[in-house]
Scaffold this motif. Structure first.
Motif, PDB file in Angstrom:
ATOM      1  N   VAL A 112       0.831  -1.213   0.000  1.00 58.90           N
ATOM      2  CA  VAL A 112       0.000   0.000   0.000  1.00 58.90           C
ATOM      3  C   VAL A 112       0.864   1.261   0.000  1.00 58.90           C
ATOM      4  CG1 VAL A 112      -1.962  -1.145   1.084  1.00 58.90           C
ATOM      5  CG2 VAL A 112      -0.265  -0.009   2.512  1.00 58.90           C
ATOM      6  N   TRP A 113       2.069   1.172  -0.510  1.00 59.43           N
ATOM      7  CA  TRP A 113       3.031   2.277  -0.515  1.00 59.43           C
ATOM      8  C   TRP A 113       2.451   3.561  -1.114  1.00 59.43           C
ATOM      9  CZ3 TRP A 113       7.909   2.146   1.593  1.00 59.43           C
ATOM     10  CH2 TRP A 113       8.743   3.219   1.305  1.00 59.43           C
ATOM     11  N   PRO A 114       1.776   3.523  -2.260  1.00 59.41           N
ATOM     12  CA  PRO A 114       1.278   4.781  -2.839  1.00 59.41           C
ATOM     13  C   PRO A 114       0.150   5.422  -2.018  1.00 59.41           C
ATOM     14  CG  PRO A 114       1.231   3.010  -4.473  1.00 59.41           C
ATOM     15  CD  PRO A 114       1.564   2.399  -3.175  1.00 59.41           C
ATOM     16  N   ILE A 115      -0.545   4.636  -1.222  1.00 56.89           N
ATOM     17  CA  ILE A 115      -1.686   5.150  -0.468  1.00 56.89           C
ATOM     18  C   ILE A 115      -1.257   5.844   0.826  1.00 56.89           C
ATOM     19  CG2 ILE A 115      -3.839   4.488   0.679  1.00 56.89           C
ATOM     20  CD1 ILE A 115      -3.961   2.110  -1.235  1.00 56.89           C
ATOM     21  N   LEU A 116      -0.171   5.388   1.416  1.00 52.81           N
ATOM     22  CA  LEU A 116       0.279   5.923   2.709  1.00 52.81           C
ATOM     23  C   LEU A 116       0.789   7.355   2.566  1.00 52.81           C
ATOM     24  CD1 LEU A 116       2.170   2.842   4.143  1.00 52.81           C
ATOM     25  CD2 LEU A 116      -0.084   3.664   4.795  1.00 52.81           C
ATOM     26  N   ILE A 117       0.607   8.138   3.631  1.00 56.40           N
ATOM     27  CA  ILE A 117       1.064   9.528   3.631  1.00 56.40           C
ATOM     28  C   ILE A 117       2.587   9.590   3.698  1.00 56.40           C
ATOM     29  CG2 ILE A 117       1.024  11.679   4.945  1.00 56.40           C
ATOM     30  CD1 ILE A 117      -1.850  10.924   5.777  1.00 56.40           C
ATOM     31  N   SER A 118       3.164   8.842   4.627  1.00 58.85           N
ATOM     32  CA  SER A 118       4.631   8.799   4.741  1.00 58.85           C
ATOM     33  C   SER A 118       5.063   7.341   4.873  1.00 58.85           C
ATOM     34  CB  SER A 118       5.109   9.628   5.923  1.00 58.85           C
ATOM     35  OG  SER A 118       4.452   9.208   7.096  1.00 58.85           O
ATOM     36  N   PRO A 119       5.117   6.637   3.763  1.00 54.68           N
ATOM     37  CA  PRO A 119       5.429   5.202   3.824  1.00 54.68           C
ATOM     38  C   PRO A 119       6.853   4.909   4.267  1.00 54.68           C
ATOM     39  CG  PRO A 119       5.319   5.924   1.557  1.00 54.68           C
ATOM     40  CD  PRO A 119       4.871   7.079   2.400  1.00 54.68           C
ATOM     41  N   SER A 120       7.783   5.795   3.964  1.00 54.87           N
ATOM     42  CA  SER A 120       9.171   5.531   4.360  1.00 54.87           C
ATOM     43  C   SER A 120       9.323   5.574   5.879  1.00 54.87           C
ATOM     44  CB  SER A 120      10.115   6.527   3.688  1.00 54.87           C
ATOM     45  OG  SER A 120       9.752   7.845   4.015  1.00 54.87           O
ATOM     46  N   ILE A 121       8.567   6.416   6.544  1.00 55.03           N
ATOM     47  CA  ILE A 121       8.616   6.461   8.013  1.00 55.03           C
ATOM     48  C   ILE A 121       8.014   5.183   8.593  1.00 55.03           C
ATOM     49  CG2 ILE A 121       7.723   7.655  10.054  1.00 55.03           C
ATOM     50  CD1 ILE A 121       8.009  10.268   8.507  1.00 55.03           C
ATOM     51  N   ALA A 122       6.893   4.727   8.041  1.00 59.73           N
ATOM     52  CA  ALA A 122       6.261   3.492   8.518  1.00 59.73           C
ATOM     53  C   ALA A 122       7.187   2.296   8.312  1.00 59.73           C
ATOM     54  CB  ALA A 122       4.938   3.269   7.797  1.00 59.73           C
ATOM     55  N   LEU A 123       7.803   2.229   7.134  1.00 58.09           N
ATOM     56  CA  LEU A 123       8.725   1.130   6.863  1.00 58.09           C
ATOM     57  C   LEU A 123       9.962   1.224   7.753  1.00 58.09           C
ATOM     58  CD1 LEU A 123       9.271  -1.343   5.107  1.00 58.09           C
ATOM     59  CD2 LEU A 123      10.418   0.173   3.488  1.00 58.09           C
ATOM     60  N   GLY A 124      10.467   2.427   7.973  1.00 63.57           N
ATOM     61  CA  GLY A 124      11.623   2.610   8.855  1.00 63.57           C
ATOM     62  C   GLY A 124      11.336   2.182  10.279  1.00 63.57           C
ATOM     63  N   LYS A 125      10.142   2.495  10.773  1.00 66.63           N
ATOM     64  CA  LYS A 125       9.771   2.065  12.130  1.00 66.63           C
ATOM     65  C   LYS A 125       9.710   0.542  12.228  1.00 66.63           C
ATOM     66  CE  LYS A 125       7.108   6.119  13.521  1.00 66.63           C
ATOM     67  NZ  LYS A 125       5.771   6.625  13.874  1.00 66.63           N
ATOM     68  N   LEU A 126       9.096  -0.083  11.236  1.00 66.75           N
ATOM     69  CA  LEU A 126       9.011  -1.546  11.259  1.00 66.75           C
ATOM     70  C   LEU A 126      10.389  -2.190  11.158  1.00 66.75           C
ATOM     71  CD1 LEU A 126       5.881  -2.244   9.053  1.00 66.75           C
ATOM     72  CD2 LEU A 126       6.144  -2.685  11.481  1.00 66.75           C
ATOM     73  N   LEU A 127      11.233  -1.676  10.299  1.00 69.47           N
ATOM     74  CA  LEU A 127      12.586  -2.236  10.169  1.00 69.47           C
ATOM     75  C   LEU A 127      13.401  -2.022  11.436  1.00 69.47           C
ATOM     76  CD1 LEU A 127      13.453  -1.345   6.468  1.00 69.47           C
ATOM     77  CD2 LEU A 127      12.808  -3.569   7.420  1.00 69.47           C
ATOM     78  N   ALA A 128      13.185  -0.895  12.121  1.00 70.97           N
ATOM     79  CA  ALA A 128      13.869  -0.659  13.400  1.00 70.97           C
ATOM     80  C   ALA A 128      13.414  -1.666  14.454  1.00 70.97           C
ATOM     81  CB  ALA A 128      13.614   0.764  13.879  1.00 70.97           C
ATOM     82  N   ILE A 129      12.106  -1.949  14.491  1.00 68.63           N
ATOM     83  CA  ILE A 129      11.589  -2.942  15.437  1.00 68.63           C
ATOM     84  C   ILE A 129      12.178  -4.318  15.138  1.00 68.63           C
ATOM     85  CG2 ILE A 129       9.487  -4.178  16.121  1.00 68.63           C
ATOM     86  CD1 ILE A 129       7.992  -1.516  15.749  1.00 68.63           C
ATOM     87  N   VAL A 130      12.206  -4.688  13.866  1.00 66.61           N
ATOM     88  CA  VAL A 130      12.771  -5.987  13.477  1.00 66.61           C
ATOM     89  C   VAL A 130      14.245  -6.054  13.842  1.00 66.61           C
ATOM     90  CG1 VAL A 130      13.344  -7.432  11.486  1.00 66.61           C
ATOM     91  CG2 VAL A 130      11.078  -6.440  11.676  1.00 66.61           C
TER      92      VAL A 130
END
Length: 169
Positions: free
Chosen positions: A118-136
């Motif tokens: 859903v990358w094109p739909i999200l407002i700031s997808p890079s922040i969401a992905l960065g948070k998830l990758l940090a948790i992982v």
């Protein structure tokens, strides 16, 4: 378990058979209790372990279940958990394992796949992905602690990643 004065390692005795009444080995020196691959997803090594599992399931799985439905989420969760436990059984065959760590990493991988889908739909997808990758990354670093099984974490993560690409709508 019980104290066994004749043994120095837990792998030398079958405490699960003595305490829990689980099935005995068919062949004494060959690990052949494959039902433990699934049953260990529901066992925990104490209250803190159970609390961490409940928190992860409450905050991560609840949202993912709303997105993909209960059957897909159950299939991804159980498949990732069993694959992670199978990796543990292969790489560390005589060590007791408990908990759904591989399944939880599979849910994290499913979240990452959902963010990518859903990358094109999200407002700031890079922040969401960065948070998830940090948790992982933090969880993988915690897996380097003694007596924590990173084999289940890694294999559960990759299994959840592949299963979510195959099963997510």
């Amino acid at each position: 378990g019980h104290f066994h004065p004749e043994a120095t390692l837990c792998s030398q005795v079958s405490c699960m058979e003595d305490v829990c009444g689980m099935l005995p080995f068919v062949r004494k020196h060959v690990p052949d209790q494959f039902y433990r691959l699934g049953s260990s997803l529901f066992l925990h090594a104490g209250l803190l372990h159970l609390l961490m599992t409940v928190v992860i399931q409450l905050y991560l799985m609840r949202d993912m279940e709303k997105v993909c439905g209960p059957f897909r989420m159950a299939f991804i969760y159980l498949g990732s958990g069993i694959a992670g436990n199978l990796a543990s059984a292969i790489f560390i065959p005589y060590r007791a394992e408990s908990g759904p760590a591989g399944a939880q990493f599979g849910v994290l991988a499913t979240l990452i796949v959902e963010v990518l889908n859903v990358w094109p739909i999200l407002i700031s997808p890079s922040i969401a992905l960065g948070k998830l990758l940090a948790i992982v990354f933090i969880f993988f670093m915690l897996g380097l602690l003694p007596w924590v099984d990173n084999y289940a974490h890694i294999v559960g993560f990759f299994t959840g990643f592949l299963m979510s690409y195959a099963l997510m709508p």
